[in-house]
Design an enzyme around this catalytic site. Structure first.
Site, PDB file in Angstrom:
ATOM      1  N   TYR A 471       9.936  -5.591  -8.181  1.00 32.34           N
ATOM      2  CA  TYR A 471       8.966  -4.530  -8.473  1.00 32.34           C
ATOM      3  C   TYR A 471       7.702  -5.134  -9.080  1.00 32.34           C
ATOM      4  O   TYR A 471       6.679  -5.228  -8.449  1.00 32.34           O
ATOM      5  CB  TYR A 471       9.576  -3.469  -9.386  1.00 32.34           C
ATOM      6  CG  TYR A 471       8.688  -2.251  -9.523  1.00 32.34           C
ATOM      7  CD1 TYR A 471       8.654  -1.293  -8.524  1.00 32.34           C
ATOM      8  CD2 TYR A 471       7.859  -2.087 -10.630  1.00 32.34           C
ATOM      9  CE1 TYR A 471       7.826  -0.180  -8.618  1.00 32.34           C
ATOM     10  CE2 TYR A 471       7.029  -0.985 -10.737  1.00 32.34           C
ATOM     11  CZ  TYR A 471       7.014  -0.033  -9.740  1.00 32.34           C
ATOM     12  OH  TYR A 471       6.177   1.056  -9.835  1.00 32.34           O
ATOM     13  N   SER A 551       7.514   1.352  -3.431  1.00 31.58           N
ATOM     14  CA  SER A 551       6.321   1.773  -4.142  1.00 31.58           C
ATOM     15  C   SER A 551       5.479   0.533  -4.481  1.00 31.58           C
ATOM     16  O   SER A 551       5.035  -0.168  -3.586  1.00 31.58           O
ATOM     17  CB  SER A 551       6.707   2.578  -5.391  1.00 31.58           C
ATOM     18  OG  SER A 551       5.612   3.284  -5.905  1.00 31.58           O
ATOM     19  N   ASP A 635       5.596  12.520   0.885  1.00 34.01           N
ATOM     20  CA  ASP A 635       5.308  11.669  -0.269  1.00 34.01           C
ATOM     21  C   ASP A 635       3.865  11.904  -0.695  1.00 34.01           C
ATOM     22  O   ASP A 635       2.930  11.464  -0.036  1.00 34.01           O
ATOM     23  CB  ASP A 635       5.526  10.197   0.082  1.00 34.01           C
ATOM     24  CG  ASP A 635       5.470   9.291  -1.147  1.00 34.01           C
ATOM     25  OD1 ASP A 635       4.978   9.746  -2.195  1.00 34.01           O
ATOM     26  OD2 ASP A 635       5.919   8.138  -1.049  1.00 34.01           O
ATOM     27  N   HIS A 670       8.702  10.796  -2.345  1.00 33.12           N
ATOM     28  CA  HIS A 670       8.691   9.431  -2.882  1.00 33.12           C
ATOM     29  C   HIS A 670      10.092   8.930  -3.219  1.00 33.12           C
ATOM     30  O   HIS A 670      10.277   7.746  -3.467  1.00 33.12           O
ATOM     31  CB  HIS A 670       7.798   9.386  -4.123  1.00 33.12           C
ATOM     32  CG  HIS A 670       7.325   8.009  -4.476  1.00 33.12           C
ATOM     33  ND1 HIS A 670       6.566   7.238  -3.627  1.00 33.12           N
ATOM     34  CD2 HIS A 670       7.518   7.253  -5.588  1.00 33.12           C
ATOM     35  CE1 HIS A 670       6.295   6.073  -4.204  1.00 33.12           C
ATOM     36  NE2 HIS A 670       6.869   6.056  -5.391  1.00 33.12           N
TER      37      HIS A 670
END
Length: 700
Positions: A471, A551, A635, A670
């Site tokens: 991430y 993301s 999303d 999302h």
């Protein structure tokens, strides 16, 4: 017992024997001038989520993608294995509201968890079943907030995965819905004042597409019971001086103070308080800048307890008198340490949760800062929860790690005892697996931790299918937690590796900042070094390595793919931020500028963003890894146009036979609230695509 897929690979077969005929994607002559540099944007038309052309493109891409996935011989078997392991009871910790204890429970494969309740030791009854909200399970329960006496409930729902919410109010005794539904609400807490009404936040409904149009002026409202939504009182955010991208509100447990935390980005907040015992009182300023993260934990009469990183990058707890709350009057209660702090409260105590190399350590304090005890945890992993009302005598927390399913533990706050409250009955033997934390060296010499989990007795032969998950942003920490999908992957003989990259919050504010704006390349370098460590130590090799992230993590794996196209065999960017020149023009995207900067900030910032933007760094004639881009058509956080444009660009430039596919989930957003059946289908597709492109043709 599941059989390792390693022995089942047919080395002689091509990894790409399925023919792919991509839909033709039209291009347009759209050009934007950034500080004298003209940047082409041939797929700009895909940003219009309401156009018939975009809808037709989505349909055509899904036909190609699902045709490919349907031809993978073991896809259904993966789905069955995921469904089988997923089918166990999951519970949430109980919390008392009025005369009842409430908790969530999922029998196993229910699309949405159900809210149950009981009195004392009575038999639980179904209180609220989100599975009845819609036929296909795509309307989910987002949040619950009970009035102070527990007789009223305000709860929010999400439809199709959108961040836009509706709020309904229920009489908890009769279970009847009261009043009209509040609508067009986004990024909100629901916080009751006594039993009279509640505070919430939202934006004015945007012009144009509700799913992609920019939203940047958040407002706090008060809804009084017995009135309509158009009568709701605007509390904060309505003037140019009060304009902020995000504004959250909460009422202290004793109904004394209203706390307002305005933000212009995902990090940093101002802080204002209002004394609700004096209805005509004005907001009092605690902090009037957004250079720190500072929040009210609780109050004891007129004394506020705050957690802050002001002059304390790893955070500390301070107290201050509410009549004069500015920083020069703060008094340290729990000083800063070398480890990152988060705080919860329960039973009149503070629970200080420290991350030590991403592993939980928890201490219990009194409000005066005196230590009660170190909380004994059942092992090395992630502990969370530790929250109950001030008068509560029992507190609960969750514990998990990568090979230990979530269990719930009960703390008797008077007796200072902890015991197991609930453990899942799952067909997964934790003792068959091991997790090891290693520290590797990134390009600039920085030491980065990574946890590697797999079956015991792993043969370090360089041929283990491995998912490297990352991430690296927004001060978010990746701590050990159990996942059914990861358990299935490891049960098949796969390796899961999760590094704690810069940009995250594992080592405080400095760790976060060294992965932001014009230091973002540090995050990519950390991830590349993690992959190289796995390869050098023969956990895997490039033909057996998949890069996965969602993301901001979708940005990560796509940028790394562009920079090192031969590093991995498979890349899996989910709901990714992939157009770094335009991300801030959609929905609340401008709030991410704290981490990224924007292409409008300066010529230098534009050049830096363009230098790594996944969409703008795909080169014609390069053989990129097999890529499965995934997104949802609803999303409205990272709009799907990022993924649409990236997939179209990659399809037009990819050399060789590695497939470039995009899987677009319809009526999904999302990720939050996605029904279980869709989650299982999605992960079966991801694993099938990954293993097939590593050369596997069977699972046993």
């Amino acid at each position: 017992m599941l059989i390792s897929i390693i022995a089942c690979k047919k080395e002689t077969e091509s990894t790409n024997s399925i023919t792919v005929n991509y839909p033709k994607t039209k291009t347009v002559d759209t050009v934007t001038n950034y500080f004298g540099t003209h940047v082409k944007d041939p797929y700009r038309w895909l940003e219009d989520d309401r156009s018939e052309d975009t809808k037709a493109w989505i349909k055509a891409q899904n036909v190609v993608t699902h045709k490919y996935l349907n031809e993978i011989p073991f896809r259904e078997e993966l789905k069955n294995r995921l469904s089988s392991l997923w089918n166990y009871e999951k519970r949430g910790a109980p919390h008392k509201e009025g005369d009842y204890f409430y908790f969530s429970k999922n029998d196993g494969l229910q699309n949405q968890s159900v809210i149950y309740r009981h009195k004392d030791n009575g038999e639980p009854e179904v209180f609220l079943d989100p599975n009845t909200f819609s036929k296909d399970g795509t309307t989910s329960l987002d949040g619950l907030s009970f009035s102070k006496n527990g007789k009223l409930l305000a709860y929010s729902i999400s439809e199709g995965g959108s961040d836009w919410r509706k709020i309904l109010v229920m009489d908890t005794e009769s279970k009847e819905i009261l009043e009209d539904t509040l609508s067009d609400i986004k990024f909100t807490q629901i916080s009751w004042f006594k039993n009279e009404g509640f505070y919430y936040s939202s934006y004015d409904k945007p012009k144009g597409s509700e799913l992609s149009a920019k939203t940047d002026q958040h407002k706090v409202y008060y809804h009084k019971m017995g009135t309509t939504q158009n009568e709701d009182h605007l509390i904060f955010g309505g003037t140019p001086e009060e304009k902020h991208r995000y504004i959250y509100s909460k009422v202290t447990e004793d109904n004394r103070f209203l706390i307002i935390t305005p933000r212009v980005a995902t990090s940093g907040n101002k802080l204002f308080i209002k004394d609700l015992s004096k209805p005509s009182s004005a907001f009092k300023t605690v902090l009037n800048h957004t250079e720190t993260d500072t929040n009210v934990i609780d109050n004891d009469g007129n004394t506020l307890l705050l957690v802050t990183n002001l002059n304390a990058p790893n955070k500390k707890i301070v107290s201050v008198d509410a009549s004069n709350p500015s920083p020069e009057n703060w008094v340290d209660v729990v000083p800063e340490t070398n480890n990152v702090l988060t705080v919860s409260k329960g039973g009149g105590y503070l629970f200080a949760h420290y991350m030590v190399d991403a592993i939980s350590k928890v201490k219990q304090y009194r409000y005066d800062g005196s230590l009660v005890k170190d909380v004994e945890l059942p092992g090395l992993g992630t502990a969370s929860g530790f929250s109950c009302k001030k008068e509560g005598k029992t507190n609960y927390f969750y514990f998990t790690n990568y090979n230990t399913p979530y269990s719930i533990y009960e703390m008797d706050l008077d007796a200072a005892e902890t015991k197991l409250y609930w453990k899942p009955n799952i067909n997964f033997n934790s003792s068959d697996y091991e997790s090891n934390q290693v520290f590797y060296t990134s390009k600039d010499g920085t030491k980065v931790p990574m946890i590697i989990t797999h079956k015991k007795g792993l043969d370090l032969n360089g041929k283990n299918p491995t998912i490297l998950y990352g991430y690296g942003g927004f001060n978010i920490s990746l701590t050990p937690n159990f996942s059914v999908t990861n358990a299935v992957w490891m049960g098949l003989g796969g390796v899961l590796a999760v590094p704690n990259l810069r940009g995250g919050g594992e080592y405080g504010k400095k760790w976060h900042l060294t992965g932001t704006k014009m230091l973002k390349q540090n995050v990519f370098a950390d991830f590349i070094a993690a992959a190289e460590y796995l390869i050098e130590n023969r956990y895997t090799s490039s033909p057996y390595l998949a890069l996965r992230g969602g993301s901001n993590g979708g940005l990560l794996v796509s940028a790394v793919m562009n920079q090192k196209p031969d590093l991995a065999k498979v890349v899996l960017p989910a709901v990714g931020v992939l157009d770094m020149l335009r991300y801030h023009t959609f929905t609340a995207g401008a709030g991410w500028a704290y981490d990224y900067g924007t292409a409008e900030d300066s010529k230098e910032m534009f050049a830096y963003l363009k230098g790594y933007s996944p969409l703008h760094n795909i080169k014609k004639g390069v053989q990129y890894p097999a890529t499965l881009v995934t997104t949802g058509d609803h999303d409205d956080r990272v709009v799907p146009a990022h993924s649409f444009k990236f997939a179209a660009e990659l399809q037009s430039k990819q050399r060789g036979d590695n497939p470039t596919l995009i899987r677009i989930e319809t009526n999904a957003g999302h990720g939050a609230g996605t029904p279980v059946r869709k989650v299982i289908d999605y992960n079966a597709d991801v694993f099938a695509f990954t293993l097939y492109n590593m050369g596997f043709r069977t699972l046993n």
